[in-house]
Design a protein around this motif. Structure first.
Motif: not given
Length: 474
Positions: A43, A46, A49-50, A107, A169, A172-174, A176
């Motif tokens: 992950a 990802t 990037r997020d 976040r 992945l 769902a997103n990382w 999780w």
């Protein structure tokens, strides 16, 4: 498997029915910590990037967890004697679950790293005493089988991590990936509180200065090893290594003088334990080195795709899962040092055969060689761990467990760092596999010396018994 939970007259450890829940608590807790190690790696792109950070900064999501976990293994092994292993295991799982929840809702990279460090602390508390808990749960006659089960769980976790991460992945997103630890950890937490054996706490002090020196020694060592693998300036790596060396010297001096040492020097007065530790560390150097080197070998030099490379890795943990429990069971009946030595021979042959792969080698050529390595490591690890845990008095089993976990982590990290150093120097990838083979050869020497030492000890015991018999009055 049923024999692990059968009770015989005179058995130590927990009664058969109680072992099931206790072992399930250990399995779930170990899986949560081990799967995390390989699952989160997928992950990282990802996450970068997020959270809008560079890939180099995102790598610390993995690195910080591993460094903190490794640095506190010895400390928590000592703490367990003051608060009891059951309480420490439960507290470690609780912290791991809460930190996983915090990581899932993070976040920003900074907040995520704080929770990753807390996850590392929780994992260290649980993993540091895992082997010693197996010793307190199972009777001595089944210790090898129990540690074989432990090897199966760890290997299965490492093997399943990338697959679980990829599946999560894909839908769902990382976040999780971290949330996945919460239900698993809560189940382990409830079982551990209910089923793990209750034991008296040690009355006495705690070597706080030794704990700080231990964290400094191991933490800076792993920072240096990580730096080697990620192109950190040489001066910075050398500074970390120098700090680790100074802290290590001070730590050893402190342990000789402390009234309640973090790492009792008496542990290493037992030759079987010392040589088992040496063999374990060297074997894990070979494994850690091979895992990284083979990724480069298969993709860059042999031209295999990432998917093909993933399949080529599969036989290693799969062989450990298949052979580990059998090797542990045999270690309860056959000289474990001989079994461990036989495993090292197979591991050495596997690494040499991989180093000799030619340019036209196909997938099948890589599969059987990787499988041979896994077969050897699976045959080596449970018997060797049994030697480590059974060669010391039961009251020192928590410290022995901490040494076992730390040795494994140090060996793997050193192996990874050696690959980075060799590649940075322009050496061919296959040259690093020869280095791994050399580490396994040294491990084999230590293991065979242990066999010889045990044989002499048995002869001496028989001689003493015969002398005593001859001196008795008729």
């Amino acid at each position: 498997m049923s024999r692990l939970f059968a009770t015989r007259p005179g058995d130590d450890g927990l009664p058969g029915p109680e072992r099931r829940l206790a072992v399930l608590a250990l399995i779930l807790g170990t899986l949560a910590a081990v799967v995390d190690t390989t699952m989160i790696n997928l992950a990282l792109p990802t996450i970068a990037r997020d959270l809008e950070v560079s890939a180099a900064r995102a790598v610390w999501v993995t690195n910080l967890f591993q460094i903190v976990c490794a640095a506190f293994l010895l400390v928590f092994a000592a703490v367990s004697e003051l608060v009891s292993r059951r309480r420490l295991y439960v507290a470690g799982l609780a912290l791991f679950v809460l930190a996983s929840l915090g990581a899932a809702v993070s976040r920003s990279l900074e907040v995520l790293l704080v929770f990753r460090a807390l996850q590392g602390l929780g994992a260290a508390a649980a993993l540091s005493i895992g082997p010693s808990l197996y010793r307190s749960i199972f009777p001595t006659r089944l210790l090898g089988s129990a540690l074989g089960l432990s090897a199966l769980v760890v290997a299965g976790g490492y093997a399943a991590g990338p697959t679980i991460g990829g599946l999560v992945l894909s839908v769902a997103n990382w976040p999780w990936l971290f949330a996945l630890h919460v239900p698993l950890g809560l189940c382990a937490l409830v079982l551990a509180w209910r089923a793990l054996p209750r034991e008296p706490r040690r009355v006495g002090g705690f070597d706080g200065r030794g704990a700080l020196l231990s964290v400094a020694m191991l933490g800076t060592f792993f920072l240096a090893m990580d730096g080697v693998g990620h192109g950190t300036p040489v001066w910075q790596v050398l500074a970390w290594l120098a700090t680790s060396l100074v802290a290590g010297v001070l730590f050893l001096r402190r342990q000789r003088r402390a009234s309640h040492p973090l790492l009792p020097p008496s542990l290493f007065r037992e030759p079987r334990f010392s040589m088992a530790v040496s063999a374990s560390g060297l074997a894990f150097i070979g494994q850690g080195l091979a895992f990284v080197a083979l990724s480069f070998l298969y993709q860059q030099e042999k031209g295999f795709s990432p998917l093909e490379t993933a399949w080529l890795f599969t036989p290693w943990p799969l062989a450990i899962m298949l052979v580990g429990p059998l090797a542990g069971r045999l270690a309860d009946r056959v000289n474990p040092s001989l079994l461990a030595s036989a495993g090292l021979v197979l591991l050495l042959l596997g690494l040499v055969s991989l180093a000799l792969l030619d340019a036209g080698a196909g997938v099948v050529d890589g599969l059987w060689r990787t499988g041979l390595c896994g077969l050897g490591f699976g045959l080596f690890q449970p018997p060797n761990n049994r030697e480590m845990m059974s060669s010391v008095p039961r009251e020192l089993s928590a410290s022995a467990s901490g040494v076992l976990s730390t040795t494994r982590t140090v060996g793997q990290s050193l192996g990874v760092a050696l690959v980075g150093a060799f590649l940075a120097a322009g050496a061919p990838v296959q040259a690093t596999l020869w280095v791994g083979g050399g580490a396994c050869l040294l491990a084999l020497v230590a293991s065979l010396a242990r066999v010889s030492s045990a044989g002499k000890a048995r002869v001496g015991c028989r001689g003493s018994a015969a002398g005593a018999a001859s001196s008795r009055p008729d």
